[in-house]
Design a protein around this motif. Structure first.
Motif, PDB file in Angstrom:
ATOM      1  N   MET A 296     -27.821 -87.430 -15.113  1.00 54.17           N
ATOM      2  CA  MET A 296     -27.891 -85.982 -14.654  1.00 54.17           C
ATOM      3  C   MET A 296     -29.273 -85.278 -15.453  1.00 54.17           C
ATOM      4  N   GLY A 297     -30.362 -86.188 -15.117  1.00 50.83           N
ATOM      5  CA  GLY A 297     -31.612 -85.523 -15.344  1.00 50.83           C
ATOM      6  C   GLY A 297     -32.041 -85.650 -16.883  1.00 50.83           C
ATOM      7  N   VAL A 298     -31.009 -86.025 -17.645  1.00 53.29           N
ATOM      8  CA  VAL A 298     -31.285 -85.951 -19.196  1.00 53.29           C
ATOM      9  C   VAL A 298     -31.622 -87.579 -19.601  1.00 53.29           C
ATOM     10  N   PRO A 299     -32.555 -87.948 -20.256  1.00 57.29           N
ATOM     11  CA  PRO A 299     -33.224 -89.242 -20.750  1.00 57.29           C
ATOM     12  C   PRO A 299     -32.017 -89.635 -21.736  1.00 57.29           C
ATOM     13  N   VAL A 300     -31.705 -91.019 -21.466  1.00 52.93           N
ATOM     14  CA  VAL A 300     -30.579 -91.862 -22.431  1.00 52.93           C
ATOM     15  C   VAL A 300     -31.518 -93.057 -22.949  1.00 52.93           C
ATOM     16  N   ASP A 301     -31.922 -92.853 -24.369  1.00 52.50           N
ATOM     17  CA  ASP A 301     -32.321 -94.317 -24.753  1.00 52.50           C
ATOM     18  C   ASP A 301     -31.348 -95.263 -25.243  1.00 52.50           C
TER      19      ASP A 301
ATOM     20  N   MET B 229     -23.015 -94.860 -17.291  1.00 46.31           N
ATOM     21  CA  MET B 229     -24.072 -94.309 -17.149  1.00 46.31           C
ATOM     22  C   MET B 229     -25.050 -94.854 -18.053  1.00 46.31           C
ATOM     23  N   LYS B 230     -24.767 -95.213 -19.159  1.00 42.32           N
ATOM     24  CA  LYS B 230     -25.573 -95.654 -20.385  1.00 42.32           C
ATOM     25  C   LYS B 230     -25.907 -97.059 -20.010  1.00 42.32           C
ATOM     26  N   THR B 231     -24.925 -97.777 -19.264  1.00 36.96           N
ATOM     27  CA  THR B 231     -24.962 -99.380 -19.098  1.00 36.96           C
ATOM     28  C   THR B 231     -26.239 -99.345 -18.197  1.00 36.96           C
ATOM     29  N   TYR B 232     -26.512 -98.363 -17.505  1.00 36.06           N
ATOM     30  CA  TYR B 232     -27.714 -98.520 -16.276  1.00 36.06           C
ATOM     31  C   TYR B 232     -28.691 -98.612 -17.283  1.00 36.06           C
ATOM     32  N   LEU B 233     -28.930 -98.056 -18.413  1.00 37.54           N
ATOM     33  CA  LEU B 233     -30.047 -97.816 -19.187  1.00 37.54           C
ATOM     34  C   LEU B 233     -30.108 -99.375 -19.654  1.00 37.54           C
ATOM     35  N   ALA B 234     -29.049-100.021 -20.019  1.00 38.15           N
ATOM     36  CA  ALA B 234     -29.074-101.483 -20.575  1.00 38.15           C
ATOM     37  C   ALA B 234     -29.850-102.447 -19.625  1.00 38.15           C
ATOM     38  N   ILE B 235     -29.475-102.187 -18.266  1.00 38.18           N
ATOM     39  CA  ILE B 235     -30.231-103.061 -17.263  1.00 38.18           C
ATOM     40  C   ILE B 235     -31.819-102.957 -17.362  1.00 38.18           C
ATOM     41  N   SER B 236     -32.136-101.568 -17.739  1.00 37.26           N
ATOM     42  CA  SER B 236     -33.458-101.516 -17.848  1.00 37.26           C
ATOM     43  C   SER B 236     -33.976-102.367 -18.854  1.00 37.26           C
ATOM     44  N   LEU B 237     -33.440-102.272 -20.063  1.00 33.74           N
ATOM     45  CA  LEU B 237     -33.982-103.063 -20.990  1.00 33.74           C
ATOM     46  C   LEU B 237     -34.002-104.623 -20.797  1.00 33.74           C
ATOM     47  N   LEU B 238     -32.989-105.176 -19.893  1.00 36.57           N
ATOM     48  CA  LEU B 238     -33.054-106.516 -19.549  1.00 36.57           C
ATOM     49  C   LEU B 238     -34.222-106.787 -18.891  1.00 36.57           C
ATOM     50  N   ALA B 239     -34.715-105.990 -18.043  1.00 38.45           N
ATOM     51  CA  ALA B 239     -35.739-105.933 -17.230  1.00 38.45           C
ATOM     52  C   ALA B 239     -37.046-106.169 -17.985  1.00 38.45           C
ATOM     53  N   VAL B 240     -37.225-105.435 -19.068  1.00 37.10           N
ATOM     54  CA  VAL B 240     -38.184-105.617 -20.148  1.00 37.10           C
ATOM     55  C   VAL B 240     -38.227-106.711 -20.610  1.00 37.10           C
ATOM     56  N   ALA B 241     -37.128-107.548 -20.963  1.00 35.44           N
ATOM     57  CA  ALA B 241     -37.025-108.758 -21.385  1.00 35.44           C
ATOM     58  C   ALA B 241     -37.942-109.989 -20.427  1.00 35.44           C
TER      59      ALA B 241
ATOM     60  N   THR C  74     -26.833 -91.536  -7.386  1.00 39.96           N
ATOM     61  CA  THR C  74     -28.034 -91.511  -8.103  1.00 39.96           C
ATOM     62  C   THR C  74     -28.283 -90.114  -8.569  1.00 39.96           C
ATOM     63  N   SER C  75     -27.615 -89.074  -8.118  1.00 47.70           N
ATOM     64  CA  SER C  75     -27.653 -87.714  -8.635  1.00 47.70           C
ATOM     65  C   SER C  75     -26.927 -87.633 -10.103  1.00 47.70           C
ATOM     66  N   MET C  76     -26.000 -88.694 -10.366  1.00 46.28           N
ATOM     67  CA  MET C  76     -25.263 -88.729 -11.899  1.00 46.28           C
ATOM     68  C   MET C  76     -26.174 -89.566 -12.662  1.00 46.28           C
ATOM     69  N   VAL C  77     -26.645 -90.735 -12.238  1.00 46.98           N
ATOM     70  CA  VAL C  77     -27.403 -91.878 -12.992  1.00 46.98           C
ATOM     71  C   VAL C  77     -28.464 -92.388 -12.329  1.00 46.98           C
ATOM     72  N   ALA C  78     -29.512 -91.731 -12.489  1.00 43.00           N
ATOM     73  CA  ALA C  78     -30.809 -92.404 -11.768  1.00 43.00           C
ATOM     74  C   ALA C  78     -30.677 -93.692 -11.474  1.00 43.00           C
ATOM     75  N   ASP C  79     -31.587 -94.153 -10.236  1.00 41.33           N
ATOM     76  CA  ASP C  79     -31.636 -95.816  -9.950  1.00 41.33           C
ATOM     77  C   ASP C  79     -32.775 -96.214 -10.955  1.00 41.33           C
ATOM     78  N   ASP C  80     -34.039 -95.428 -11.233  1.00 35.37           N
ATOM     79  CA  ASP C  80     -34.888 -96.180 -12.042  1.00 35.37           C
ATOM     80  C   ASP C  80     -34.707 -96.188 -13.543  1.00 35.37           C
TER      81      ASP C  80
END
Length: 188
Positions: free
Chosen positions: A40-45, A1-13, A167-173
């Motif tokens: 599950m709707g909770v922000p993960v940084d 789930m949090k892995t998905y967050l990591a990809i976001s970060l890559l995008a920032v790069a 995406t109900s577990m881990v959002a796509d965005d």
């Protein structure tokens, strides 16, 4: 789930891709790539601890910019060792097979007032996507800061395969934010 967050970060790069004629140096101590995903709707940084950029940017000729950016995917930091170990697995980043995410700019367009649109190709986990990232440059002393944010679609890069496609577990965005400090940029 949090892995998905990591990809976001890559995008920032990737969004940092703004550079043309003169070579600049990244100042790691003043730079950050961070992301926020929702589980599950909770922000993960999260953030990435290791990344590098090859930048050539002249504010007077942004169309000549060239930037190559790489992020060490195994350097993701989510604050939970168990989650960080999970993100390295094949369903998420598959860091053994794909250790880095990479961005290569194709064009930079000035929007006025220190703002730019950086277009390029982001590659994560062997999948490449075109990306347009808004970047704002500010200068203080001898440093230039490139900052911005954008939304990355994790499933477009196969981040969160298998059961994690729901995406109900881990959002796509994934919201990606970056602040990159550079030296050697001419006056805006």
């Amino acid at each position: 789930m949090k892995t998905y967050l990591a990809i976001s970060l890559l995008a920032v790069a990737a969004s940092f891709a703004t550079t043309p004629a003169c070579a600049q140096q990244l100042v790691p101590a003043g730079s950050e790539i961070a992301f926020t995903s929702k589980q599950m709707g909770v922000p993960v940084d999260g953030k990435f601890r290791k990344f590098d950029a090859k930048v050539a940017f002249d504010p007077k000729k942004p169309e000549t910019a060239n930037i190559a950016f790489s992020v060490d995917l195994a350097s993701v930091s989510l604050g939970v060792a168990e989650t960080e170990a999970e993100i390295a697995k094949p369903d998420w980043f598959d860091t053994k097979k794909f250790p880095q995410a990479q961005f290569q700019s194709s064009s930079v367009k000035a929007s006025g007032g220190g703002k730019y649109e950086v277009t390029g190709r982001l590659t994560i986990k062997g999948t490449a996507q075109n990306l347009v990232v808004p970047v704002t440059l500010t200068q203080s002393g001898g440093n230039t800061t490139a900052a911005g944010s954008f939304v990355l679609k994790r499933l477009a890069f196969r981040i969160g395969d298998g059961d994690w496609k729901d995406t109900s577990m881990v959002a796509d965005d994934v919201q990606v934010r970056f602040k990159l400090a550079l030296t050697g940029v001419n006056a805006l």
